[in-house]
Design an enzyme around this catalytic site. Structure first.
Site, mmCIF file in Angstrom:
data_model
loop_
_atom_site.group_PDB
_atom_site.id
_atom_site.type_symbol
_atom_site.label_atom_id
_atom_site.label_comp_id
_atom_site.label_asym_id
_atom_site.label_seq_id
_atom_site.Cartn_x
_atom_site.Cartn_y
_atom_site.Cartn_z
ATOM 1 N N HIS A 269 0.739 -1.421 -0.021
ATOM 2 C CA HIS A 269 -0.083 0.048 0.207
ATOM 3 C C HIS A 269 0.727 1.127 -0.074
ATOM 4 O O HIS A 269 2.021 1.190 0.627
ATOM 5 C CB HIS A 269 -0.940 -0.060 1.089
ATOM 6 C CG HIS A 269 -2.237 0.908 0.948
ATOM 7 N ND1 HIS A 269 -1.868 2.256 1.258
ATOM 8 C CD2 HIS A 269 -3.270 0.822 0.710
ATOM 9 C CE1 HIS A 269 -3.121 2.957 0.992
ATOM 10 N NE2 HIS A 269 -4.009 1.886 0.749
ATOM 11 N N ASP A 327 -8.033 -5.200 -0.154
ATOM 12 C CA ASP A 327 -8.409 -6.053 -0.891
ATOM 13 C C ASP A 327 -8.161 -7.578 -0.968
ATOM 14 O O ASP A 327 -8.531 -8.361 -1.661
ATOM 15 C CB ASP A 327 -7.805 -5.529 -2.370
ATOM 16 C CG ASP A 327 -8.729 -4.429 -2.523
ATOM 17 O OD1 ASP A 327 -9.673 -4.085 -2.457
ATOM 18 O OD2 ASP A 327 -7.940 -3.472 -3.248
HETATM 19 N N1 CMC Z 1 4.118 -7.689 -4.816
HETATM 20 C C1 CMC Z 1 5.464 -7.386 -5.131
HETATM 21 N N2 CMC Z 1 6.184 -6.291 -4.897
HETATM 22 C C2 CMC Z 1 5.403 -5.285 -4.632
HETATM 23 C C3 CMC Z 1 4.168 -5.223 -4.402
HETATM 24 C C4 CMC Z 1 3.615 -6.440 -4.480
HETATM 25 N N3 CMC Z 1 2.180 -6.426 -4.359
HETATM 26 N N4 CMC Z 1 3.819 -3.799 -3.864
HETATM 27 C C5 CMC Z 1 5.003 -3.235 -4.054
HETATM 28 N N5 CMC Z 1 6.115 -3.954 -4.169
HETATM 29 C C6 CMC Z 1 7.423 -3.490 -4.159
HETATM 30 C C7 CMC Z 1 7.952 -2.889 -5.692
HETATM 31 O O1 CMC Z 1 8.237 -3.808 -6.779
HETATM 32 C C8 CMC Z 1 8.800 -1.712 -5.148
HETATM 33 O O2 CMC Z 1 9.833 -2.406 -5.061
HETATM 34 P P1 CMC Z 1 11.462 -2.131 -5.183
HETATM 35 O O3 CMC Z 1 11.480 -1.055 -4.122
HETATM 36 O O4 CMC Z 1 12.534 -3.018 -5.214
HETATM 37 O O5 CMC Z 1 11.237 -1.504 -6.663
HETATM 38 C C9 CMC Z 1 8.346 -1.475 -3.459
HETATM 39 O O6 CMC Z 1 7.438 -2.754 -3.162
HETATM 40 C C10 CMC Z 1 7.360 -0.298 -3.449
HETATM 41 O O7 CMC Z 1 6.487 -0.474 -4.513
HETATM 42 P P2 CMC Z 1 5.852 0.637 -5.312
HETATM 43 O O8 CMC Z 1 5.058 0.212 -6.378
HETATM 44 O O9 CMC Z 1 6.956 1.760 -5.279
HETATM 45 O O10 CMC Z 1 4.824 1.111 -4.081
HETATM 46 P P3 CMC Z 1 3.361 2.156 -4.458
HETATM 47 O O11 CMC Z 1 3.167 2.867 -3.197
HETATM 48 O O12 CMC Z 1 3.678 2.797 -5.744
HETATM 49 O O13 CMC Z 1 2.400 0.952 -4.877
HETATM 50 C C11 CMC Z 1 0.464 -0.431 -4.605
HETATM 51 C C12 CMC Z 1 1.212 0.705 -3.821
HETATM 52 C C13 CMC Z 1 -0.849 -0.568 -3.806
HETATM 53 C C14 CMC Z 1 0.032 -0.103 -6.304
HETATM 54 C C15 CMC Z 1 1.365 -1.860 -4.765
HETATM 55 O O14 CMC Z 1 1.800 -2.058 -3.465
HETATM 56 C C16 CMC Z 1 0.773 -2.850 -5.571
HETATM 57 O O15 CMC Z 1 0.895 -2.795 -6.771
HETATM 58 N N6 CMC Z 1 0.007 -3.699 -4.991
HETATM 59 C C17 CMC Z 1 -0.694 -4.923 -5.608
HETATM 60 C C18 CMC Z 1 -2.085 -4.216 -5.975
HETATM 61 C C19 CMC Z 1 -3.072 -4.074 -4.685
HETATM 62 O O16 CMC Z 1 -3.104 -4.801 -3.981
HETATM 63 N N7 CMC Z 1 -3.644 -2.668 -4.723
HETATM 64 C C20 CMC Z 1 -4.599 -2.533 -3.798
HETATM 65 C C21 CMC Z 1 -4.173 -1.409 -3.031
HETATM 66 S S1 CMC Z 1 -5.117 -1.135 -1.768
HETATM 67 C C22 CMC Z 1 -6.760 -0.824 -1.886
HETATM 68 C C23 CMC Z 1 -6.971 0.220 -3.185
HETATM 69 O O17 CMC Z 1 -6.255 1.357 -3.364
HETATM 70 O O18 CMC Z 1 -7.985 -0.116 -3.882
#
Ligand code: CMC
Length: 393
Positions: A269, A327
């Site tokens: 998140h 989720d």
């Molecule tokens: N699986 C594997 N690696 C992950 C994941 C994941 N679900 N989420 C984040 N990471 C890694 C990412 O690759 C990055 O690694 P590195 O630092 O080595 O490059 C690090 O963690 C930080 O991730 P980010 O993409 O910079 O984080 P963000 O804040 O931009 O993204 C997120 C947040 C929710 C989009 C992301 O965690 C994600 O894609 N999660 C899976 C989709 C999901 O469950 N979404 C629902 C979010 S909560 C409810 C809502 O908003 O509706």
């Protein structure tokens, strides 16, 4: 010209001041108007929470009665709106239908909607919250080839939705109180989450003075993406693909592999660097709901629990503070309620409409409101002269 700082994904930029929802991502705290989500989940209900989000205080008994009465009496949709559904392909995704039908509400409520008048804004918000379950359930009925079911005013908000989803004109339908309570709880948990992508979309669209129904259609479009609300559907697809606990390590390895676009859906998140308090509540609710509603424990719930356990022990997830989010477990409950996977994100949209409208009303009441207009850091070519076609290489 101009010197701007780029903040990709707005990780460190507040787009507005807001008094609605507070999140402490480090501690895993979520408050609606100061009230902890755990207390609201245990003791409140969706319409009371909607009132709280909009008016900043819990309603007294007569205020709640009046509010509920008003919502209940706006659940019908215009008969001609029902014809819209027939324009969609029979297997259209409910979120696609929702974007279209909710956007089209602006054609019904535009001329006499005064966005500068508080009462008029409240009426638009009320209409939207009241009609969302009707619109979403009708989208489901259309894909099933079944007749749309009219709302029943004697039922609760959640009960009415279940009725419109599952009743048939030919047979009576009794709303199961366990299902009704579980659904209401999920609505409470999803009602608001400060400046997430869809809420920010609603605010940005609304800042131009656009019609609120059209703004919410934009919010629904933003919510649909798998990185946002679409994750609840993606989680179940992922669990089905994993299939068996013995395959979990393979998928964990894929999630860690930077060359593989696969991510553990329902994990991570932007704000929470600790347990998402909503996920904790939903996980607990899964035990109760499955025990009461399903014949046996859902194998996908078992798989999800195992996946969480393994991921939370893995260095990659520990270092990055990736925990299950809202989720991760919600789809397990929707499955127990017989709500199909394609409707999961629509369920999220129904709940979040309360929050979207809270934010839209807060923004519209701000005397210093300015149109949202982010700047950019230009990286294109410097000025150059046009080259006639015959001189181009
Ligand atoms: N699986 C594997 N690696 C992950 C994941 C994941 N679900 N989420 C984040 N990471 C890694 C990412 O690759 C990055 O690694 P590195 O630092 O080595 O490059 C690090 O963690 C930080 O991730 P980010 O993409 O910079 O984080 P963000 O804040 O931009 O993204 C997120 C947040 C929710 C989009 C992301 O965690 C994600 O894609 N999660 C899976 C989709 C999901 O469950 N979404 C629902 C979010 S909560 C409810 C809502 O908003 O509706």
């Amino acid at each position: 010209v101009g010197c701007f700082t780029v903040d990709p994904g707005f990780s460190a930029t507040a787009s507005c001041a807001s008094g609605i929802t507070f999140i402490d991502g480090e501690q895993g705290i979520l408050l609606y108007r100061g009230y902890p989500i755990e207390q609201l989940a245990a003791r409140s209900n969706f319409l009371e929470v909607t009132y709280l989000l909009w008016y900043g205080k819990l309603p007294n008994e007569s205020q709640l009665q009046q509010f509920t009465h008003e919502v209940v009496h706006h659940t019908m949709i215009n008969e001609s709106l029902r014809l819209f559904y027939q324009g969609f392909h029979h297997d259209a995704h409910p979120m696609a239908v929702l974007v279209g039908v909710v956007g089209s509400l602006s054609a019904f409520y535009h001329d006499y909607l005064d966005i500068h008048d508080q009462k008029s804004r409240e009426m638009a918000a009320l209409r939207l919250v009241a009609k969302m379950p009707t619109i979403a359930a009708a989208a489901y009925k259309y894909t099933m080839g079944q007749p749309q079911i009219y709302p029943k005013n004697s039922l609760s908000y959640a009960g009415n939705f279940l009725h419109m989803m599952f009743a048939m004109p030919t047979q009576p339908y009794e709303v199961d109180p366990v299902a009704e309570r579980a659904l209401d709880l999920l609505l409470v948990l999803h009602a608001d989450h400060e400046q997430n992508a869809s809420t920010s979309t609603v605010r940005l669209a609304g800042s131009s003075g656009a019609n609120p129904f059209a703004c919410v259609a934009a919010g629904i479009a933003a919510l649909w993406g798998p990185a946002h609300g679409g994750a609840n559907e993606a989680v179940i697809r992922m669990l089905q693909e994993i299939g068996d606990a013995k395959n979990i390590p393979k998928y964990i390895a894929r999630a860690k592999d930077k060359k593989d676009p696969f991510r553990l859906m329902g994990f991570g998140h932007r704000v929470y660097k600790n347990f998402d308090p909503r996920a904790t509540i939903i996980r607990e609710t899964c035990y109760q709901v499955l025990e009461k509603l399903a014949d046996s424990r859902d194998p996908l719930f078992e798989l999800a629990l195992r996946l969480e356990e393994i991921a939370l022990k893995d260095e990659y997830f520990i270092e990055r503070k990736l925990y299950p989010n809202v989720d991760f477990y919600s789809g397990i409950i929707y499955r127990a309620l017989n709500i199909p996977m394609s409707m999961f994100t629509a369920m999220f949209a129904i709940a979040r409409t309360a929050g979207w409208m809270a934010h839209w009303m807060e923004m519209m009441a701000d005397p210093e409101l300015r149109i949202g207009r982010p700047r950019q850091l230009y990286t294109g070519p410097v000025m150059r002269d046009y080259v006639p076609l015959e001189e181009r290489k």
